[in-house]
Write an enzyme that holds these catalytic residues in place. Structure first.
Site, mmCIF file in Angstrom:
data_model
loop_
_atom_site.group_PDB
_atom_site.id
_atom_site.type_symbol
_atom_site.label_atom_id
_atom_site.label_comp_id
_atom_site.label_asym_id
_atom_site.label_seq_id
_atom_site.Cartn_x
_atom_site.Cartn_y
_atom_site.Cartn_z
ATOM 1 N N GLU A 35 43.663 44.802 38.182
ATOM 2 C CA GLU A 35 43.617 44.075 39.454
ATOM 3 C C GLU A 35 43.796 45.092 40.563
ATOM 4 O O GLU A 35 44.732 45.896 40.550
ATOM 5 C CB GLU A 35 44.695 42.999 39.547
ATOM 6 C CG GLU A 35 44.597 42.205 40.859
ATOM 7 C CD GLU A 35 45.666 41.139 40.993
ATOM 8 O OE1 GLU A 35 45.953 40.462 39.986
ATOM 9 O OE2 GLU A 35 46.216 40.981 42.103
ATOM 10 N N TRP A 37 48.917 33.232 34.623
ATOM 11 C CA TRP A 37 49.897 33.538 35.676
ATOM 12 C C TRP A 37 51.152 32.691 35.468
ATOM 13 O O TRP A 37 52.240 33.123 35.770
ATOM 14 C CB TRP A 37 49.311 33.219 37.047
ATOM 15 C CG TRP A 37 48.664 34.336 37.783
ATOM 16 C CD1 TRP A 37 49.116 34.932 38.929
ATOM 17 C CD2 TRP A 37 47.426 34.991 37.475
ATOM 18 N NE1 TRP A 37 48.234 35.905 39.333
ATOM 19 C CE2 TRP A 37 47.193 35.963 38.465
ATOM 20 C CE3 TRP A 37 46.492 34.844 36.447
ATOM 21 C CZ2 TRP A 37 46.065 36.785 38.461
ATOM 22 C CZ3 TRP A 37 45.368 35.652 36.433
ATOM 23 C CH2 TRP A 37 45.167 36.612 37.431
ATOM 24 N N GLU A 70 51.723 40.218 36.056
ATOM 25 C CA GLU A 70 52.719 40.881 36.899
ATOM 26 C C GLU A 70 54.151 40.436 36.609
ATOM 27 O O GLU A 70 55.027 40.521 37.474
ATOM 28 C CB GLU A 70 52.379 40.691 38.384
ATOM 29 C CG GLU A 70 51.077 41.381 38.769
ATOM 30 C CD GLU A 70 50.666 41.135 40.215
ATOM 31 O OE1 GLU A 70 51.279 40.260 40.868
ATOM 32 O OE2 GLU A 70 49.724 41.790 40.685
#
Length: 660
Positions: free
Chosen positions: A251, A129, A176
């Site tokens: 996800e 992340w 993301e």
């Protein structure tokens, strides 16, 4: 077992007004099933789990990972910690700096080993992340030097193998965030050169846009094994199908884990394949094991947020998961004969190509299956009779096992994962009377179980009097119990320069801003306790390590964490290496309640005490009052906390909190 009154077995001559659905493998099979999984991290979503005592911790892990017991997950996806806030906290990197490596920080290594202990066949995925600041060379972009980033990720893969005997199956790119085709190809080449040709790359853990890039770049297409998308609403895009790559909802869910959350999960587990040809669905998160007042409280398959009491809750999404996971395995194949039911709902059928068949049917209604995202278009579901006609290699099947769940929103007395009497097919036909908000699994598999442990201890709040002196020779984890880092990383530290009263401390160790995922604070902070605390006395020994510019704080009534940590308000008592102090109403220091001289400097231990009662706060230094009766109008309650002025080394010892 009693015959369920909703089961209806008919023959050809019965003449029921049923809708017919064919289950047939003669026309060929559909896509290969890759499994159902859960995600730990993104971030710190399993933080409190590690602090549960036995036997409760092992019971929780059994409900998640033990085959034929509970959720029986096929996949565990974990965050590759990057020292930054990634939703509900920070997870430590295995390399705070480019010159060191530590493969025992955090708890994801431990969780992967516990999952493997229960299911040796579970698939493991790692995904960053965030990245430590050195990877970005002072920028917020990890792709300027793709070889550096690739080597950083491969070091994590190698550490998993060398130190924990864990074989990673898949690696992601950057959760993301923007993907970089050059980096993906460099990562593929670096994995191959390191001998990890078996590790697949999942990209890009965001939207579908990478599919078009893959169609334009055959080398990129070759580098990516799985297109992973987040919260697709069960739909795919044409470009993704044209790549001929595996498609995963890598996800999904992220929904409060009541029965509506269970309805969401049951619906998307089927319809991600029916509508979108996605062969794996992974829940964020695998377990809600973080302070509930942080972002997305209880958005996990089950809840374990009270290690101090041992209390946990096996929520209904666990049993929705079991309807698929206990009757299939990665390597099975979907049939082409899957689809929607005429009066709402869906069905999928899978086979191991060795004679076994599993059919999963769901009839979740619109109002009772809304996920957190994306918005769900309206649809209708009504009671119906569905007749399944078994053909091809399944035509000979006679008795099949039946497992049943009902989410009953009227009475609140639903049924979760109950085994019914076997159903008999007559001339290849079997029928079910389906009501709304139900799940049926019809299967040849006979090994399923509804696992059970005695009730865990009752829920109780965080202890009102809590002390930690951080004295532990060989800590099982790098973090102290119950502290939840929200910016920065706080680790157990052996202070070799002080072998007396402060030989063992808690130390903040991140010294440059990470390549962030969320909006980390400019200060580091770790929270602890009960969000409802109002009148509090907090004390801690503190040690500033940075001369002149360094600073530390102790806080109470902290009202924000997670992705909102920059906006945290509370009572923050600061001392600085330049000999001053401040009391602020926010972590950023914009609202000052008191300030003055303290005589503090770096390299000296001080004891801070902060007392907050009603609308007033008072602070002392080394037992002597330094300031008093600072007016505190808001917030009314929140966590206790400690932290630093910037990304800097500092130490803490003999922490104590007493709540009124």
């Amino acid at each position: 077992m009693q015959t369920h009154n909703f089961l209806c077995i008919i023959s050809v001559i019965l003449g029921c007004s049923a809708q017919f659905y064919v289950i047939d493998d003669r026309i060929g099979l559909g896509r290969e099933f890759d499994g159902i999984g859960g995600l730990s991290g993104g971030g710190a979503t399993s933080r409190l789990l590690v602090n549960y005592e036995e036997p409760y911790r092992s019971q929780i892990l059994d409900y998640l990972f033990k085959p034929n017991f509970g959720a029986s997950l096929h996949i565990l996806k974990v965050e590759i910690g990057g020292d930054a806030q990634t939703t509900d906290g920070t997870e430590p990197s295995h390399m705070h700096s480019k010159d060191e490596g530590n493969f025992f920080r955090g708890y994801e290594w431990w969780l992967m080993k516990e999952a493997k202990k229960r299911n040796p066949n579970i698939k493991l995925i790692g995904l960053p992340w965030a990245f430590p600041g050195w990877v970005g060379y002072g920028t917020q972009w990890p792709y300027f030097f793709p070889n550096v980033t690739a080597n950083y990720v491969i070091t994590w893969v190698m550490g998993a193998k060398q130190h924990h005997n864990l074989d990673i199956d898949y690696i992601g790119i950057w959760n993301e965030k923007a993907f970089d085709p050059t980096y993906i190809k460099v990562l593929r080449d670096a994995l191959d050169r390191a001998g990890f040709t078996n590790i697949g790359i999942i990209a890009a853990d965001g939207d579908w846009s990478i599919a078009s890039a893959m169609l334009d770049d055959p080398y990129l297409n070759d580098a990516v094994e799985v297109i992973g998308v987040h919260y697709p609403g069960t739909n795919t895009v044409k470009e993704a199908l044209l790549t001929e790559r595996k498609l995963w909802s890598s996800e999904d869910y992220s929904t409060y884990n009541d029965d509506i959350g269970a309805g969401c999960w049951a619906r998307i587990l089927n319809q991600n394949y029916v509508n979108g040809k996605m062969t794996s669905t992974i829940s964020w998160n695998v377990i809600a094991s973080y302070y509930e007042n942080l972002s997305f409280g209880r958005d996990g398959l089950m809840t374990a947020e009270e290690p101090w009491s041992g209390h946990y809750i096996v929520e209904s999404p666990i049993w929705m998961t079991a309807h698929t996971t206990q009757f299939t395995q990665p390597g099975w194949f979907y049939l082409q004969t899957v689809g929607k039911l005429n009066h709402g709902g869906s069905y999928v059928a899978l086979t191991d190509r060795k004679g076994n068949l599993t059919i999963i049917i769901e009839t979740m209604t619109h109002e009772h299956s809304q996920c957190i995202r994306p918005p769900l278009p309206h649809f209708d579901v009504s009671p119906q009779i569905a007749t399944f006609e078994l053909k091809g290699s399944f035509a000979h099947l006679a008795d099949l096992q039946v497992w049943y769940s009902k989410l009953d929103f009227k009475s609140g007395n639903g049924t979760l994962f109950k085994q019914l009497r076997p159903i008999r097919a007559h001339n290849g036909l079997l029928s079910l009377k389906l009501d709304v908000d139900e799940v049926f699994t019809i299967t040849t598999v006979t090994t399923a179980q509804r696992g059970f442990y005695p009730e865990p201890p009752k829920s109780c709040p965080f202890p009102k009097n809590y002390t930690d002196d951080f004295t532990i020779d060989n800590p099982p984890f790098s973090e102290a119990p119950y502290f939840a880092d929200q910016t920065g990383v706080f680790e157990y530290f052996r202070n070799t320069t002080d072998n007396s009263s402060h030989a063992f401390t808690l130390r903040q160790v991140v010294t440059e801003r990470p390549v962030a995922w969320a909006k980390d604070a400019d200060q580091t902070i770790s929270i602890i306790g009960d969000y409802s605390w109002s009148d509090v006395n907090v004390s801690c020994d503190v040690f500033i390590e940075t001369p002149k510019t360094g600073g530390v704080f102790l806080a109470a009534r902290v009202d924000q964490g997670g992705e909102s940590v920059r906006q945290a308000k509370g009572v923050f008592y600061w001392i600085y290496a330049n000999g001053t102090y401040r009391v602020t109403n926010d972590i950023g220091g914009k609202r000052v309640l008191a300030e003055g001289l303290s005589g503090t400097k770096a390299g000296v231990w001080y004891t801070l005490t902060l007392s907050v009662k009603g609308y007033f706060a008072t602070g002392s230094l080394n037992g002597f009052p330094l300031w008093k009766n600072a007016a505190v109008l808001e917030p009314k309650s929140g966590w206790a906390a400690l932290g630093t002025l910037s990304f800097e080394y500092a130490q803490f010892d003999n922490f104590n909190v007493i709540a009124g």
